[in-house]
Design a protein around this motif. Sequence first.
Motif, PDB file in Angstrom:
ATOM      1  N   HIS A   1       0.830  -1.204   0.000  1.00 45.49           N
ATOM      2  CA  HIS A   1       0.000   0.000   0.000  1.00 45.49           C
ATOM      3  C   HIS A   1       0.870   1.263   0.000  1.00 45.49           C
ATOM      4  O   HIS A   1       0.612   2.202  -0.756  1.00 45.49           O
TER       5      HIS A   1
ATOM      6  N   LYS B   1       1.061   3.913  -3.036  1.00 43.77           N
ATOM      7  CA  LYS B   1       0.609   5.280  -2.759  1.00 43.77           C
ATOM      8  C   LYS B   1       1.702   6.288  -3.099  1.00 43.77           C
ATOM      9  O   LYS B   1       1.419   7.355  -3.644  1.00 43.77           O
TER      10      LYS B   1
ATOM     11  N   GLU C   1      -2.959   5.521  -6.003  1.00 42.56           N
ATOM     12  CA  GLU C   1      -3.748   5.381  -4.779  1.00 42.56           C
ATOM     13  C   GLU C   1      -4.935   4.444  -4.950  1.00 42.56           C
ATOM     14  O   GLU C   1      -5.284   3.714  -4.012  1.00 42.56           O
TER      15      GLU C   1
END
Length: 67
Positions: free
Chosen positions: A22, A26, A31
């Motif tokens: 993640h 990101k 995202e």
Amino acid sequence: MDFDLTPVFQIGAVGFITAILHTVLKQAGKEDIAHWATLVGFIIVLYMVSHFVADLFSEVKRVFLFN
């Protein structure tokens, strides 16, 4: 009494890998894909926990029903 910590480490490893994935996605500006990766990691953990809870219930049933 024998207590196995393997499931705890497996869930922790999935959480750790999901968190790293993640963060990397990101930072790369992806995202939406990062959120999907987190959701997939969460679903994997839920699947693992459901199996462990089912095993727990079958063990409790075996103990109290003397099967």
